[in-house]
Scaffold this motif. Structure first.
Motif, short mmCIF file in Angstrom:
data_model
loop_
_atom_site.label_atom_id
_atom_site.label_comp_id
_atom_site.label_asym_id
_atom_site.label_seq_id
_atom_site.Cartn_x
_atom_site.Cartn_y
_atom_site.Cartn_z
N ASP A 35 0.99 -1.34 0.14
CA ASP A 35 -0.01 0.06 -0.06
C ASP A 35 0.92 1.33 -0.16
O ASP A 35 0.47 2.21 -0.57
CB ASP A 35 -0.98 -0.02 0.95
N ASP A 54 -6.78 -7.86 -2.43
CA ASP A 54 -6.47 -8.93 -1.73
C ASP A 54 -7.06 -9.91 -2.88
O ASP A 54 -8.11 -9.94 -3.01
CB ASP A 54 -7.20 -9.16 -0.41
N LYS A 55 -6.03 -10.89 -3.10
CA LYS A 55 -6.44 -11.87 -4.03
C LYS A 55 -6.44 -13.17 -3.20
O LYS A 55 -5.81 -13.49 -2.07
CB LYS A 55 -5.19 -12.14 -5.07
N GLY A 58 -3.58 -15.61 -1.75
CA GLY A 58 -2.93 -14.98 -0.57
C GLY A 58 -1.84 -13.68 -0.66
O GLY A 58 -1.12 -13.51 0.00
N ARG A 60 -1.75 -9.61 -1.73
CA ARG A 60 -2.38 -8.32 -2.02
C ARG A 60 -1.56 -7.60 -3.10
O ARG A 60 -0.20 -7.59 -2.97
CB ARG A 60 -2.49 -7.49 -0.81
N GLU A 61 -2.31 -7.23 -4.07
CA GLU A 61 -1.65 -7.10 -5.34
C GLU A 61 -2.03 -5.74 -6.13
O GLU A 61 -3.20 -5.30 -5.93
CB GLU A 61 -1.48 -8.17 -6.47
N GLY A 75 3.29 -7.09 -5.24
CA GLY A 75 2.29 -7.61 -4.34
C GLY A 75 2.96 -8.09 -3.14
O GLY A 75 4.37 -7.86 -2.89
N ASP A 77 2.79 -10.63 0.25
CA ASP A 77 1.98 -11.84 0.98
C ASP A 77 1.02 -11.23 2.26
O ASP A 77 1.59 -10.68 3.03
CB ASP A 77 3.38 -12.69 1.45
N LEU A 78 -0.22 -11.75 1.95
CA LEU A 78 -1.09 -11.56 3.07
C LEU A 78 -0.66 -11.87 4.28
O LEU A 78 -1.07 -11.09 5.51
CB LEU A 78 -2.60 -11.84 2.73
N ARG A 81 1.68 -9.41 5.99
CA ARG A 81 1.01 -8.19 6.15
C ARG A 81 0.15 -8.34 7.57
O ARG A 81 0.34 -7.33 8.27
CB ARG A 81 -0.18 -8.07 4.98
#
Length: 84
Positions: A35, A54-55, A58, A60-61, A75, A77-78, A81
């Motif tokens: 972000d 969020d995809k 797994g 966020r891109e 991206g 990795d969630l 995050r």
């Protein structure tokens, strides 16, 4: 030949690591703060193709278009995050 890896953890949202599993058409850059980097790209006038989201896989891109017309995926990795 493997893609070069840039060390993570350096100060600032612009630090990234290049995935060694890059796709030919859409390289993926893995970053520590997707972000913050998105906001930096917006401030600098980047050609944003897709805002951060969020995809299901797994990550966020977001995606941008380079000046020469290539699409670049960025991206985070969630799981990493959630731990921050």
């Amino acid at each position: 030949m493997a893609a070069p890896i840039v060390p993570r953890g350096a100060p600032g949202p612009s630090q990234f690591a290049v995935s060694t599993a890059m796709q030919k058409e859409n390289p993926m850059l893995h970053v520590d703060d997707v972000d913050a980097l998105y906001e930096e790209f917006v401030r600098r006038g980047a050609l944003i193709k897709q805002a951060p989201a969020d995809k299901p896989h797994g990550m966020r891109e977001f995606s941008v278009t380079t000046p020469d017309g290539h699409r670049l995926m960025i991206g985070q990795d969630l799981a990493s995050r959630a731990g921050s």
